[in-house]
Design a protein around this motif. Structure first.
Motif, PDB file in Angstrom:
ATOM      1  N   GLY A 200       0.701  -9.702   0.832  1.00 44.25           N
ATOM      2  CA  GLY A 200       1.672  -8.978   1.623  1.00 44.25           C
ATOM      3  C   GLY A 200       2.989  -9.684   1.774  1.00 44.25           C
ATOM      4  O   GLY A 200       3.994  -9.066   2.083  1.00 44.25           O
ATOM      5  N   ASP A 201       3.027 -11.000   1.552  1.00 44.92           N
ATOM      6  CA  ASP A 201       4.266 -11.732   1.757  1.00 44.92           C
ATOM      7  C   ASP A 201       5.105 -11.819   0.503  1.00 44.92           C
ATOM      8  O   ASP A 201       6.155 -12.444   0.477  1.00 44.92           O
ATOM      9  CB  ASP A 201       3.981 -13.154   2.255  1.00 44.92           C
ATOM     10  CG  ASP A 201       3.157 -13.947   1.261  1.00 44.92           C
ATOM     11  OD1 ASP A 201       2.579 -13.328   0.349  1.00 44.92           O
ATOM     12  OD2 ASP A 201       3.089 -15.178   1.409  1.00 44.92           O
ATOM     13  N   GLU A 202       4.654 -11.149  -0.619  1.00 45.46           N
ATOM     14  CA  GLU A 202       5.421 -11.222  -1.854  1.00 45.46           C
ATOM     15  C   GLU A 202       6.720 -10.434  -1.697  1.00 45.46           C
ATOM     16  O   GLU A 202       6.744  -9.345  -1.148  1.00 45.46           O
ATOM     17  CB  GLU A 202       4.609 -10.626  -3.023  1.00 45.46           C
ATOM     18  CG  GLU A 202       3.391 -11.447  -3.372  1.00 45.46           C
ATOM     19  CD  GLU A 202       3.777 -12.702  -4.115  1.00 45.46           C
ATOM     20  OE1 GLU A 202       4.979 -12.939  -4.301  1.00 45.46           O
ATOM     21  OE2 GLU A 202       2.869 -13.457  -4.483  1.00 45.46           O
TER      22      GLU A 202
ATOM     23  N   THR B 290       9.744   2.775   8.215  1.00 39.01           N
ATOM     24  CA  THR B 290       9.589   4.198   8.534  1.00 39.01           C
ATOM     25  C   THR B 290       8.147   4.667   8.457  1.00 39.01           C
ATOM     26  O   THR B 290       7.835   5.765   8.934  1.00 39.01           O
ATOM     27  CB  THR B 290      10.430   5.040   7.560  1.00 39.01           C
ATOM     28  OG1 THR B 290       9.909   4.878   6.230  1.00 39.01           O
ATOM     29  CG2 THR B 290      11.892   4.585   7.579  1.00 39.01           C
ATOM     30  N   GLN B 291       7.271   3.857   7.832  1.00 38.02           N
ATOM     31  CA  GLN B 291       5.866   4.211   7.632  1.00 38.02           C
ATOM     32  C   GLN B 291       5.681   5.439   6.753  1.00 38.02           C
ATOM     33  O   GLN B 291       4.604   6.045   6.726  1.00 38.02           O
ATOM     34  CB  GLN B 291       5.171   4.442   8.985  1.00 38.02           C
ATOM     35  CG  GLN B 291       5.214   3.241   9.913  1.00 38.02           C
ATOM     36  CD  GLN B 291       4.591   2.005   9.280  1.00 38.02           C
ATOM     37  OE1 GLN B 291       3.486   2.063   8.773  1.00 38.02           O
ATOM     38  NE2 GLN B 291       5.320   0.889   9.315  1.00 38.02           N
ATOM     39  N   GLN B 292       6.722   5.822   6.015  1.00 37.96           N
ATOM     40  CA  GLN B 292       6.604   6.932   5.080  1.00 37.96           C
ATOM     41  C   GLN B 292       6.003   6.440   3.760  1.00 37.96           C
ATOM     42  O   GLN B 292       6.063   5.260   3.431  1.00 37.96           O
ATOM     43  CB  GLN B 292       7.978   7.555   4.810  1.00 37.96           C
ATOM     44  CG  GLN B 292       8.597   8.208   6.042  1.00 37.96           C
ATOM     45  CD  GLN B 292       9.953   8.816   5.728  1.00 37.96           C
ATOM     46  OE1 GLN B 292      10.498   8.602   4.652  1.00 37.96           O
ATOM     47  NE2 GLN B 292      10.491   9.571   6.676  1.00 37.96           N
ATOM     48  N   ASP B 293       5.430   7.410   3.008  1.00 36.89           N
ATOM     49  CA  ASP B 293       4.862   7.061   1.715  1.00 36.89           C
ATOM     50  C   ASP B 293       5.963   6.649   0.737  1.00 36.89           C
ATOM     51  O   ASP B 293       7.056   7.230   0.726  1.00 36.89           O
ATOM     52  CB  ASP B 293       4.088   8.245   1.134  1.00 36.89           C
ATOM     53  CG  ASP B 293       2.815   8.525   1.918  1.00 36.89           C
ATOM     54  OD1 ASP B 293       2.366   7.610   2.631  1.00 36.89           O
ATOM     55  OD2 ASP B 293       2.290   9.649   1.824  1.00 36.89           O
TER      56      ASP B 293
ATOM     57  N   GLN C 207       0.811  -1.212   0.000  1.00 40.47           N
ATOM     58  CA  GLN C 207       0.000   0.000   0.000  1.00 40.47           C
ATOM     59  C   GLN C 207       0.849   1.269   0.000  1.00 40.47           C
ATOM     60  O   GLN C 207       0.465   2.300   0.552  1.00 40.47           O
ATOM     61  CB  GLN C 207      -0.944   0.001   1.212  1.00 40.47           C
ATOM     62  CG  GLN C 207      -1.859  -1.217   1.279  1.00 40.47           C
ATOM     63  CD  GLN C 207      -2.763  -1.313   0.063  1.00 40.47           C
ATOM     64  OE1 GLN C 207      -3.397  -0.349  -0.333  1.00 40.47           O
ATOM     65  NE2 GLN C 207      -2.794  -2.501  -0.538  1.00 40.47           N
ATOM     66  N   HIS C 208       2.030   1.179  -0.616  1.00 37.86           N
ATOM     67  CA  HIS C 208       2.919   2.338  -0.782  1.00 37.86           C
ATOM     68  C   HIS C 208       3.320   2.956   0.554  1.00 37.86           C
ATOM     69  O   HIS C 208       3.456   4.179   0.678  1.00 37.86           O
ATOM     70  CB  HIS C 208       2.270   3.392  -1.691  1.00 37.86           C
ATOM     71  CG  HIS C 208       1.865   2.842  -3.008  1.00 37.86           C
ATOM     72  ND1 HIS C 208       0.586   2.429  -3.270  1.00 37.86           N
ATOM     73  CD2 HIS C 208       2.586   2.600  -4.146  1.00 37.86           C
ATOM     74  CE1 HIS C 208       0.516   1.965  -4.512  1.00 37.86           C
ATOM     75  NE2 HIS C 208       1.710   2.052  -5.062  1.00 37.86           N
ATOM     76  N   VAL C 209       3.507   2.084   1.539  1.00 36.50           N
ATOM     77  CA  VAL C 209       3.961   2.535   2.855  1.00 36.50           C
ATOM     78  C   VAL C 209       5.210   1.755   3.218  1.00 36.50           C
ATOM     79  O   VAL C 209       5.237   0.520   3.148  1.00 36.50           O
ATOM     80  CB  VAL C 209       2.883   2.329   3.932  1.00 36.50           C
ATOM     81  CG1 VAL C 209       3.415   2.706   5.314  1.00 36.50           C
ATOM     82  CG2 VAL C 209       1.641   3.153   3.610  1.00 36.50           C
TER      83      VAL C 209
END
Length: 541
Positions: A532-534, A307-310, A301-303
């Motif tokens: 998500g595991d890719e 760092t949780q940045q975009d 999801q582009h996160v």
């Protein structure tokens, strides 16, 4: 963590720049193939971050690359090692084995070497030495230069790494061939598809895209090993002489034959797994849409996971580059992607399916791997021919005897090629049995099919060798089974073993359906939920 993909390590810069087709000369690097294969392919496994700088120093600036190696990092390192050995070393190993076998035969005929069966082992040693060490031997004259992302793009320096990712097309432009180590994930990964697209944008390079399924290479290796062991065991038993050692040779030969019998089911086991993979290839090619290719950034999801940045979208970066390469002024949105998809289906797909489709074997790789197990016995044939025919034969009988002597050697290599081709047919039906019958155990199906394969091989063997032992040396009767074997082998390689409709009808229908629907799908990137595991398939960090 991986990153060719994802730009996760350099997201801000990637969002501000586009992919390049030029690179600073000092960053345009290649690595010798023997270094790439060093340590039994250790560079194809996940790396210790502390070794990244050392790995990068293995590469060197270059203006030409022989092969750009495209692969998926989640595929086993051992599968990729087997594929590289078959692609780059099998021909040299087969030729070297042939030359050594002929030389040993001549030396035996000249009494320089003893005329004994053990000299055949020189050919076997030659094959394995060259098969595993050819690139090292070649490095003394003209080493093969390849591109392996992990070694040719600096993984230890974020800025250099970013330049390498942005300039990936520059590496492809100086490569003579694109070698794709195919697994079912390859055409599903965005950056693997980008590598193919870079080659396809130049018409003169479109025929230089070579795809080798990694499990096909493993099947050829296991099959070749079984024939090496079986031929060696038979030779030991057939050449038993002397009561003092007869039992020892018989025991050794029997152990070899038993080991070969154990290897046979594993050949089918690997082959059925390969067919499971290849069963997806026609549909992947006929339904190909780069819009469906997966990337790490979209799966997260582009996160950034830490760092949780975009994180910017790799799709936008790749799609913008494809628009420059395949788009025209005034085109509708997404038409450049539609044109690229059609290029893959119309030009790449037929050549790929013709060479490595589920009912096809690469002929030359099959010959190199299957025949080499019997090639060393050519020295026996040369030695027998040098001794001459038995007495009291006419000139015509002498010619027939000479032909039969050669055929006695050639029969087993041709039988090995036929058996390898039949294995592929049986593996396809074994795959179907494992998925559409009560017996769903791949191993059980492999054991069952291996027994059928052994029966067929034994039948062909008996058709030749039993008549040969029963008729006079000048009889032409044993030549007939050899001609039948040649005809069966040629027919099977030419026509395959399954109807064309079974492999083409669904693909054609799917292609037609996709081409009707694609104009309605404007090429908007599919940023839907990805697994998500890719992990990304190309650049190891």
């Amino acid at each position: 963590m991986t990153s060719k993909e994802s730009s996760i390590g350099s997201s801000v810069v990637l969002s501000e720049r586009s992919l390049k087709v030029e690179m600073p000369p000092q960053l345009l690097r290649g690595v010798y193939l023997h270094q790439c294969l060093g340590g039994w392919g250790r560079h194809w496994a996940s790396a210790d971050p502390a070794e990244q700088a050392c790995d990068f120093r293995l590469s060197r600036p270059t203006q030409r690359i022989d092969n750009f190696l495209s692969h998926d990092w989640k595929t086993s390192r051992w599968l990729k090692l087997a594929a590289l050995l078959v692609v780059f070393n099998s021909r040299a190993a087969a030729v070297a084995t042939l030359l050594v076998s002929v030389s040993v035969g001549i030396l035996r005929a000249s009494s320089v070497l003893p005329d004994e069966a053990w000299t055949v082992a020189l050919g076997h040693v030659t094959f394995f030495s060259v098969f595993f060490g050819w690139q090292r031997l070649r490095s003394f004259c003209r080493p093969r230069t390849v591109f392996l992302d992990k070694l040719c793009i600096a993984q230890h320096d974020a800025a250099l790494k970013e330049q390498g990712i942005l300039g990936l097309a520059a590496f492809l432009d100086i490569a003579d061939e694109l070698t794709v180590l195919w697994s079912p994930r390859t055409l599903q990964r965005l950056w693997c598809v980008y590598e193919i697209s870079t080659f396809l944008r130049k018409p003169e390079k479109r025929k230089q895209v070579h795809i080798i399924p990694v499990k096909l290479a493993l099947m050829l290796c296991v099959n070749s090993l079984s024939w090496f062991v079986m031929a060696g065991g038979y030779s030991v038993i057939a050449n038993t002489s002397g009561r003092e050692v007869s039992w020892a040779r018989t025991l050794l030969g029997s152990l070899c034959m038993c080991f070969a019998a154990v290897l046979f089911p594993w050949t089918y086991y690997v082959g059925i797994g390969m067919m499971e993979d290849l069963s997806t290839l026609p549909q992947q090619l006929s339904n190909f849409r780069i819009q469906d290719a997966e990337s790490m950034c979209c799966s997260r999801q582009h996160v950034h996971p830490e760092t949780q940045q975009d994180v910017p979208c790799d799709r936008e970066l790749v799609f913008a580059t494809l628009q420059q390469w395949f788009g025209r002024a005034g085109d509708a949105p997404g038409k450049h992607l539609t044109d690229f998809n059609r290029l893959v289906r119309k030009e790449l797909a037929p050549s790929v399916l013709k060479s490595v489709g589920r009912d096809h074997l690469p002929v030359w790789y099959t010959l190199y791997m299957a025949v080499s197990g019997s090639t060393p016995f050519l020295s026996d044939c040369i030695s027998l021919l040098a001794k001459g025919p038995p007495g009291n034969l006419s000139s015509g009988g002498t010619v027939i005897w000479g032909i039969r002597t050669f055929i006695s050697f050639a029969y087993v290599p041709v039988l090995a090629v036929l058996a390898t081709r039949l294995n592929l047919c049986f593996c396809w039906h074994g795959f179907r049995m494992a998925h559409h019958s009560a017996c769903r155990s791949r191993f059980c199906v492999a054991v069952l099919l291996s027994q059928l394969g052994i029966i067929i091989v034994a039948t062909f063997w008996a058709l030749f060798f039993i008549p040969s032992s029963q008729v006079e040396a000048s009889s032409w009767i044993p030549i007939v089974p050899f001609l039948l074997l040649l005809a069966a082998t040629a027919t099977l390689f030419r026509n395959g073993c399954m109807p064309d409709g079974e492999t083409s009808s669904e693909s054609a229908a799917a292609t037609s359906r996709k081409e009707r629907l694609e104009p309605l799908q404007s090429g908007v990137p599919n940023n839907g939920q990805k697994r998500g595991d890719e992990e990304e398939s190309t650049f190891e960090v």
